[in-house]
Design a protein around this motif. Structure first.
Motif, short mmCIF file in Angstrom:
data_model
loop_
_atom_site.label_atom_id
_atom_site.label_comp_id
_atom_site.label_asym_id
_atom_site.label_seq_id
_atom_site.Cartn_x
_atom_site.Cartn_y
_atom_site.Cartn_z
N ASN A 122 0.82 -1.21 0.00
CA ASN A 122 0.00 0.00 0.00
C ASN A 122 0.86 1.26 0.00
N ILE A 123 2.03 1.21 0.60
CA ILE A 123 2.94 2.36 0.52
C ILE A 123 3.38 2.58 -0.91
N LEU A 124 3.70 1.49 -1.61
CA LEU A 124 4.08 1.61 -3.01
C LEU A 124 2.90 2.08 -3.86
N ARG A 125 1.71 1.62 -3.53
CA ARG A 125 0.53 2.07 -4.27
C ARG A 125 0.35 3.58 -4.13
N ARG A 126 0.59 4.11 -2.95
CA ARG A 126 0.49 5.57 -2.75
C ARG A 126 1.52 6.31 -3.59
N PHE A 127 2.72 5.76 -3.67
CA PHE A 127 3.76 6.41 -4.46
C PHE A 127 3.41 6.40 -5.94
N LEU A 128 2.73 5.35 -6.38
CA LEU A 128 2.33 5.23 -7.78
C LEU A 128 1.05 5.96 -8.09
N GLY A 129 0.47 6.64 -7.10
CA GLY A 129 -0.74 7.42 -7.32
C GLY A 129 -2.02 6.61 -7.25
N LYS A 130 -1.97 5.45 -6.60
CA LYS A 130 -3.15 4.60 -6.48
C LYS A 130 -3.75 4.69 -5.08
N ASP A 131 -4.98 4.19 -4.94
CA ASP A 131 -5.68 4.25 -3.67
C ASP A 131 -5.26 3.10 -2.76
N PHE A 132 -5.58 3.28 -1.48
CA PHE A 132 -5.30 2.25 -0.48
C PHE A 132 -6.15 1.02 -0.75
N GLN A 133 -5.54 -0.15 -0.63
CA GLN A 133 -6.23 -1.41 -0.85
C GLN A 133 -6.41 -2.12 0.48
N GLU A 134 -7.67 -2.31 0.86
CA GLU A 134 -7.97 -2.89 2.17
C GLU A 134 -7.66 -4.38 2.22
N HIS A 135 -7.97 -5.07 1.12
CA HIS A 135 -7.78 -6.53 1.10
C HIS A 135 -6.30 -6.88 1.00
N TYR A 136 -5.85 -7.80 1.83
CA TYR A 136 -4.45 -8.20 1.84
C TYR A 136 -4.21 -9.37 0.91
N GLU A 137 -3.20 -9.25 0.07
CA GLU A 137 -2.76 -10.34 -0.78
C GLU A 137 -1.25 -10.50 -0.61
N PRO A 138 -0.79 -11.69 -0.29
CA PRO A 138 0.66 -11.90 -0.10
C PRO A 138 1.44 -11.51 -1.36
N THR A 139 2.54 -10.83 -1.16
CA THR A 139 3.37 -10.38 -2.28
C THR A 139 4.56 -11.31 -2.44
N THR A 140 4.71 -11.86 -3.64
CA THR A 140 5.89 -12.67 -3.92
C THR A 140 7.04 -11.77 -4.40
N GLU A 141 6.74 -10.95 -5.38
CA GLU A 141 7.72 -9.96 -5.85
C GLU A 141 6.98 -8.94 -6.69
N GLU A 142 7.27 -7.69 -6.48
CA GLU A 142 6.67 -6.62 -7.27
C GLU A 142 7.76 -5.69 -7.76
N PHE A 143 7.64 -5.31 -9.01
CA PHE A 143 8.59 -4.37 -9.60
C PHE A 143 7.79 -3.30 -10.32
N HIS A 144 8.08 -2.05 -10.02
CA HIS A 144 7.38 -0.92 -10.64
C HIS A 144 8.42 0.06 -11.15
N ARG A 145 8.02 0.82 -12.16
CA ARG A 145 8.89 1.85 -12.71
C ARG A 145 8.07 3.12 -12.90
N LYS A 146 8.58 4.22 -12.35
CA LYS A 146 7.91 5.51 -12.50
C LYS A 146 8.88 6.47 -13.17
N LEU A 147 8.40 7.11 -14.22
CA LEU A 147 9.21 8.04 -15.01
C LEU A 147 8.78 9.46 -14.72
N PHE A 148 9.76 10.35 -14.59
CA PHE A 148 9.48 11.74 -14.24
C PHE A 148 10.09 12.68 -15.28
N HIS A 149 9.43 13.81 -15.46
CA HIS A 149 10.00 14.92 -16.24
C HIS A 149 9.87 16.16 -15.38
N ILE A 150 11.01 16.60 -14.85
CA ILE A 150 11.03 17.70 -13.87
C ILE A 150 12.10 18.70 -14.27
N GLY A 151 11.70 19.94 -14.41
CA GLY A 151 12.67 20.99 -14.71
C GLY A 151 13.46 20.75 -15.97
#
Length: 348
Positions: A122-151
């Motif tokens: 859920n912390i990663l979901r917040r960073f990715l701009g997603k809502d909190f997920q109440e239901h728990y699902e065990p995580t085996t491995e998650e990989f995310h990539r966020k691209l930014f254009h700043i300044g």
């Protein structure tokens, strides 16, 4: 006297030749076309010739249908209806390093570790701009990539939740060696999860020390997060316990992924450790679809280096996959060779 007879030939074998390409509207006309083409002159009794005639007839019909569809699409486009071409859709993950669109210092990998059920997903979901997920699902491995254009510059942040590697020490060691920043998460209502974070911190320091062949443990860019601050009544770990256990060079922040409390401070701390702008925090930029991100990057190309150019924006790469272990090994071995401090990778 010449007569014409209606002959119904067995055509199952002929249909098998092109059944894989029969879809949609074509399939509704196939029986009619084959039967119609089976009206033959008795002089032409060769089945192979009849089969070829059936195939030619069907192909001609399909060609006519495709032509009609193309004309309809052209009229729709000319009337102002935008058609999204498949060629514009992303076919692979966007790695700004591989594309030469970002500098090495603007690319950071954050490795997330901690006990199960402490709220890492859920912390990663917040960073990715997603809502909190109440239901728990065990995580085996998650990989995310966020691209930014700043300044006027591009940034790439890879997020690896390596929780599923708890039972694979060598695999986890490789994740640690390829990590630039570390986010260690425990639950404030679970003291055992805090002890696991302390063990993980020691493991990270040991791995980095051995890899770099240092005599003393290096300063590790790590943020320790005490999550589930909203469960005040069940709190089992106090702030004093944490500060007395952890060294002074470790940043500790209390958060609640459910209430979105303290997360901005945590994201800002991660950005500071990685040399990233504060605008990488979710509240400081707009999140757009990946195609919009591409278009905006192209439109602002050539304006790099000017901090006042354009509002910061970001996109989550929907096709991001964790780099192969071979790639990670090459990354580790390459950095060790470059520094002339290690001849081979010790991950066991």
């Amino acid at each position: 006297m010449n007569t014409t007879e209606r002959v119904y030939l067995p055509f199952d074998g002929i249909l098998d030749m092109f059944s894989s390409s029969v879809t949609g509207h074509h399939q509704t006309h196939i029986t009619h076309l084959v039967l119609k083409s089976a009206t033959v002159n008795p002089k032409v009794s060769n089945l192979s010739k009849t089969g070829m005639g059936i195939i030619k007839t069907v192909k001609a019909h399909w060609k006519q249908q495709d032509k009609k569809k193309a004309e309809a699409a052209s009229r729709s486009s000319s009337s102002g209806v935008r058609q999204l071409s498949r060629d514009r859709l992303p076919k692979s993950s966007e790695d700004l390093m591989d594309l030469g669109l970002t500098k090495r210092r603007n690319h950071q990998r954050i490795v997330v570790l901690g006990a199960p059920k402490v709220g890492k997903t859920n912390i990663l979901r917040r960073f990715l701009g997603k809502d909190f997920q109440e239901h728990y699902e065990p995580t085996t491995e998650e990989f995310h990539r966020k691209l930014f254009h700043i300044g006027g510059e591009t940034y790439q942040v890879d997020l690896l939740d390596a929780t599923g590697e708890r039972d694979f020490p060598a695999k986890r060691r490789l994740s640690i060696l390829t990590g630039d920043i570390f986010l260690l998460v425990f639950s404030l209502d679970n003291r055992e999860s805090f002890q696991e974070v302390c063990d993980l911190l020691n493991e990270i320091k040991t791995a980095k020390t051995k890899f770099l062949k240092l005599k003393t443990p290096p300063r590790v860019p790590v943020v320790v997060c005490g999550n589930k601050l909203d469960l005040c009544a069940q709190r089992a770990v106090s702030r004093l316990d944490v500060t007395q256990t952890l060294s002074e060079d470790v940043t500790f922040i209390e958060t609640s992924a459910k209430d979105d409390t303290g997360l901005e401070d945590m994201f800002k701390a991660l950005a500071t450790l990685g040399g990233l702008p504060d605008e990488t925090s979710p509240a400081r930029h707009d999140t757009v679809p990946i195609l919009t991100y591409r278009s905006l990057c192209v439109s602002q190309r050539g304006r790099r280096g000017s901090r006042g150019v354009g509002a910061p924006f970001a996109a989550v790469d929907p096709l991001a996959r964790r780099p192969s272990f071979t790639s990670d090994l090459r990354l580790v071995l390459g950095s060790s060779t470059k520094n002339n401090k290690l001849e081979r990778c010790q991950i066991q």
